[in-house]
Every structure is written in structure tokens, then in C-alpha cells.
Design a protein around this motif. Sequence first.
Motif, PDB file in Angstrom:
ATOM      1  N   UNK A 187       0.833  -1.208   0.000  1.00 31.00           N
ATOM      2  CA  UNK A 187       0.000   0.000   0.000  1.00 31.00           C
ATOM      3  C   UNK A 187       0.862   1.251   0.000  1.00 31.00           C
ATOM      4  N   UNK A 188       1.900   1.261   0.862  1.00 29.70           N
ATOM      5  CA  UNK A 188       2.750   2.459   0.953  1.00 29.70           C
ATOM      6  C   UNK A 188       3.476   2.714  -0.361  1.00 29.70           C
ATOM      7  N   UNK A 191       1.032   4.085  -2.905  1.00 31.10           N
ATOM      8  CA  UNK A 191       0.649   5.473  -2.620  1.00 31.10           C
ATOM      9  C   UNK A 191       1.785   6.423  -3.001  1.00 31.10           C
ATOM     10  N   UNK A 192       3.011   6.051  -2.648  1.00 30.78           N
ATOM     11  CA  UNK A 192       4.171   6.897  -2.946  1.00 30.78           C
ATOM     12  C   UNK A 192       4.357   7.037  -4.455  1.00 30.78           C
ATOM     13  N   UNK A 194       2.109   6.632  -6.817  1.00 32.33           N
ATOM     14  CA  UNK A 194       1.045   7.407  -7.487  1.00 32.33           C
ATOM     15  C   UNK A 194       1.203   8.892  -7.194  1.00 32.33           C
ATOM     16  N   UNK A 195       1.656   9.256  -5.968  1.00 27.73           N
ATOM     17  CA  UNK A 195       1.875  10.683  -5.680  1.00 27.73           C
ATOM     18  C   UNK A 195       2.985  11.228  -6.575  1.00 27.73           C
ATOM     19  N   UNK A 198       1.756  11.490 -10.225  1.00 24.96           N
ATOM     20  CA  UNK A 198       0.815  12.607 -10.375  1.00 24.96           C
ATOM     21  C   UNK A 198       1.561  13.934 -10.336  1.00 24.96           C
ATOM     22  N   UNK A 199       2.547  14.034  -9.432  1.00 23.81           N
ATOM     23  CA  UNK A 199       3.367  15.257  -9.347  1.00 23.81           C
ATOM     24  C   UNK A 199       4.068  15.539 -10.658  1.00 23.81           C
ATOM     25  N   UNK A 202       1.653  16.492 -13.374  1.00 25.32           N
ATOM     26  CA  UNK A 202       1.139  17.848 -13.160  1.00 25.32           C
ATOM     27  C   UNK A 202       2.158  18.898 -13.517  1.00 25.32           C
ATOM     28  N   UNK A 203       3.410  18.676 -13.054  1.00 25.94           N
ATOM     29  CA  UNK A 203       4.458  19.665 -13.328  1.00 25.94           C
ATOM     30  C   UNK A 203       4.657  19.840 -14.820  1.00 25.94           C
ATOM     31  N   UNK A 204       4.570  18.688 -15.555  1.00 23.53           N
ATOM     32  CA  UNK A 204       4.843  18.762 -16.985  1.00 23.53           C
ATOM     33  C   UNK A 204       3.615  19.133 -17.796  1.00 23.53           C
TER      34      UNK A 204
END
Lengths: 309, 298
Positions: A187-188, A191-192, A194-195, A198-199, A202-204
Motif C-alpha cells: 500500500x505504501x 501510494x508513494x 502514485x503521488x 501525479x506530481x 502535473x508539473x509537466x
Amino acid sequence: MDGFQTLLKFFMNQKTAIGYSFMALLTMGGERVFSLVAFRCPCSNENFRYGLVFLFSPALVLLIIGYFVNSKTWKLFTGCWANPRKIFPRGNTCHFFYIFGQITLNALVAPVMWLSVALLNGTFYECAMSGLKNPTYLNAVCHSKSEKCFEELHKVACDKSSMPFTESDELKRTLQAQSQILGWCVIVTTALLSLLTTCCASCQSKVSHLQLMFLRVYTEKEKEKMEQIFQLYATKLSERNLKCFFENKEPEAIPLPAFQAWEDASQLYSVSSSKQYYSTIHKLVEEAPKGINEETETMMDFVDRRETS
Amino acid sequence: MDELRRALDFCVCHQTILGYSTVSLLTAASEQIFSSVVFKCPCNSGNMLYGSTFLLMPAFILFLLGYMVNTRIWRLLTGSCPPENHCSCSPWGTCTQYCLVLAVVTARALVAPLTWIAVALLSASFYECAASGSSLMEDFVCKGKGQECRKLLVKIPCDEKLSKDITAEHLSLQAQSQLIGWLLIASIMTVALIAKCISRCDSPARYRQLKLLKTYSEKEQELFEIKAKEHATRLAEINTNYFFGVTDPVPFQTPSNEDWQNINSLYTFNSKDQYYSMLHEYVNTKRGKSNESGQGGQ
């Protein structure tokens, strides 16, 4: 009624969170049902294979279902046999892998949820690992136990071993603990990852956050409008065809977009920072002001389907 | 119906506090479920790893989730490093703005994980399991008691009577856990109060103006969503009708990419200009410029 509307609006705004929670609950329920009803650890040398099959096969099935229900998959593959250049456009061969990667990441949500719930529960892992005959692993698990542990570990999951209760209970707890720690790690890590993805995405991104939100709303609304217009035209066309068939009349013209227009409109859209387009149809409409090539349908020769106007 | 409406109005007015309380209640409830259904201390040398995994991993996951659901951070990050710039981005000027926003977002994201840790410590099962396997606790509790004490220490979470025998002279593991839990809650509350005092002292807006600022942001967000839906519906209608040949192309005014970029950055209130959002500032300054150019053309 006002109160009800407000409540409904609140739930519609939270639909992503509600969707994921519902999926998680469904996965938990499904896992419970499987482990209570269908799963019977054989308590023999087949433990390892049995446990692994129950752990990974549902995950594989969920992955395939994830591919099936994603509309991007079908947008990507429809018509690719007739026109392979569609998937591998000139000068942009990575396009296919990029889109396929996106689809795979979306499809991986459900299998990862299944794996984490199954590992946190511990039943499948306990059965599988109690049948693993690897000497290093057996030494690690049975290191301060009696000799019987090495031979009878696979019977521990069914409480059928001849070891004293304290020893077999401790072995079961150890295997469950390993399973749950592995589950939390899965799970960890997910989650890491996918964050981070997504970052990066988003930045690109070529457009700003608010415009991206508007793009999402527009895509939804365009889909709705397309559905409505499909219903309208399909009704009109089928009514006309049936009327002409039963009443033996000449069909009146119903203009529909040409094949090339459908082909162009079915491309997957990618946002551009220089152009102000929100979808493939928007782009087509803005870049072809002389009018989409209309096909006058009545003039088609039904025998060999060529335009005979 | 009137009462329902009043109740809903109350909920909408205090939605931040209600939101945080709901998150805390949900965290507490899931902690109870986990510790009673899923958690089974192995009672051997793996206690420390198992207990600390259950204590810290869910907190970390909640922390990451807190980041993902916060829109401020995405508003700041989206489009900040597009591929055209070849990543020569983030000039030093905006570094302080990024750090400030990151600090605020981190503080908000910490609510759920700290609630989890506090509730988990108060219910004591995870700490008891972890501490019974830790070498520090072994040295502390079993000083001068021999090997037998160490072997029995790891069995404490599975046998309540053992706890009274071994930790008779010191605080029991459960009591230690609850003490640490309360200390954590007290220190978080103190830090939160001090941070709020500092931010309010440093605020460029006055108390009532802050209230207006908050209400204005909420209303602008609400109306933005409504207007965006209307605009998107009209644009989609025009495009699909034209695609199917129903109507001729209709000119439709939509904000340009540059307009979107200009209203996107996070707004900081300043007492000189007294604008309440980026949109407010952009609309006023743009209209000012277009009025000037209109006059210049005459």
C-alpha cells in the motif's frame, strides 16, 4: 427538496472519493466471501501453488476487466488493423506506449487493492508460505522450534499438525504478521508511486490547473451532448429507414459526417499549449470552417456502397 | 423542512471544522476496526517490526493522501515545469511562495496521521506489541532479571497476567502508551495554537476582512464551477451541432490560454490593493488596461 438537492450536490462533488471507497469496500467484501466460501487450504505440498493462485488470479482478472472498461483502450485499438499508422504515427512512435502506460496505471488500481486486502487478511499468504520448501525460509521461520516444524509446517494452516498448540499458534501468527507487513508495504509503495507520478504529470502539464479543471468539465459535457445527438440521429435514421421499407417510399436525405470526419474525431486528444482546443471535435470544428465533409446518404448505391450522386 | 435547512446551513457555515472532525472520527473508527479485527501481535522477536508497521505505515499513507486531496498544491504545481522550458524553471523569487504553500499544505495533511497515531497510542495495542520487542525496553524492564525475563517480555501482548508480573515496578506498557498519547495530543494543540497566533499577527488583513475574504473565496469557487459548467455545455453544444451539420459555425468567446494562466497562481492578500482573489485582480487590471487602450485609440 432544497436540502435534498444540497446533499446530492455534495455527494456528486465527492464522487471520486466515494467511487474509490466503494471499490475498496467491494474488494474487502469479495475477499471475505472468497476466503470464507471458496478457499480451502489443502495442507499438503500443494499449499504454495494453491495460495499463490488464489492471491494472483483475481488480481489478473481485475486487471483485464480494468482494460476492458477503459474507453481509451478501445479508442486506441479500434481500426488499428486497417491503419497501423494510427497507433504508431510518423515521428512519434512512443505515443502508443505512453497512452498504453496511462491505461495500465488506471487498470492497476483494482488489482493492487485486492492484493493489499488479501495480504492484510493473511489467509492466502499463510497457506502459500507454509508450503514453501526453500531451506533458507524454513530455517528463518522454524529457527527456535522443534524438528517437527520443518516437516509439518504445511499442516499448520489447518491446525492438523502434531506440534503443541503454543508452537503452531506462534507459527500461524508469524506467517500472518509477515503477510500484513507485506500488505502495508504494497500500500505504501503504491501510494508513494502514485503521488510521484501525479506530481511529475502535473508539473509537466501544458496548461494550468484551473484550465485543466475546465477541460475535464468540457469533456464530460461534450460526451453527454454526443450521446444526446447520437440518440436523436439514430432515432431519425431508423424511423426513416423503417418507414421507407414498410411504405415503399423514397428515402429523404439525412446528412451525416463523412468517414474521414469520424476517423479524425476518434483520435485521442492531447492538450497543446499554443492552441486553444479542448477536444478533438473542437479542433476539427475550429480548423475546418468550410464545413465537415457531408455525405449525402440517399445517393449511396446499396449494392457496392459507392457514392453515385 | 425548515429545521433541516437550518441544520444544513449550520453544516455549510462550519464546514472546515466539521470536515476535520469527520476525518478524525473516521480515522479513530478505522483504528478501532484494525486493532480488533486485523491486528494480531506475533509474540516473538518480530514484535517491534510488526507493532511499528501498524503504528507508522497507516499514518504515512494518510499523510500522502492528505497531499493528494489538497487542491492548493496542485494549483501551484500544475504546468510549473512544461517540457518546452526543458525544466529550467522555478526562479528563486517564487521559491519562498512555494515553501510557504508547502508548509501550510503539510500542516493540513498532518491532521489525519497525527489523529491515527494519537488514537493508536491511547488504545495501546500497537505500542504494547512494538515495545515488548524493543531492546531498549528489554534493558529497562529486565535489568538484573536474567534471560527468562527477556523471553517472557515478548509474550506480554498475548498474555495479560505476564504484564503484571514482569512490569510490576514500572509503568505497564499500556500505561506508557496512553501517557505518550496524551502528551502528543497536548503538544500538537499547543503548537497549533502558537502557529495560528503567529499567522494572525502577521496577517495583512483585519479580522472582519479575513471573514469576508474567506466567504468571497468560497462563493467565487462555487460560482466558478457553475459558470464553467454553463460555458462548457454551450461550447460542447456548438461543437457537436456543427460536427453533425445541424448549424453553421457560431462565434463563441472563450478565455485564452494566457487568461487562464494569469488567474491560476495562488493569491496573497495585500493591504494596498485590497483585491480578494487573482480573478478580482486580473479583471480589474485588465479592464483598466483595455479602457486605457480604448481611450488612446480615440
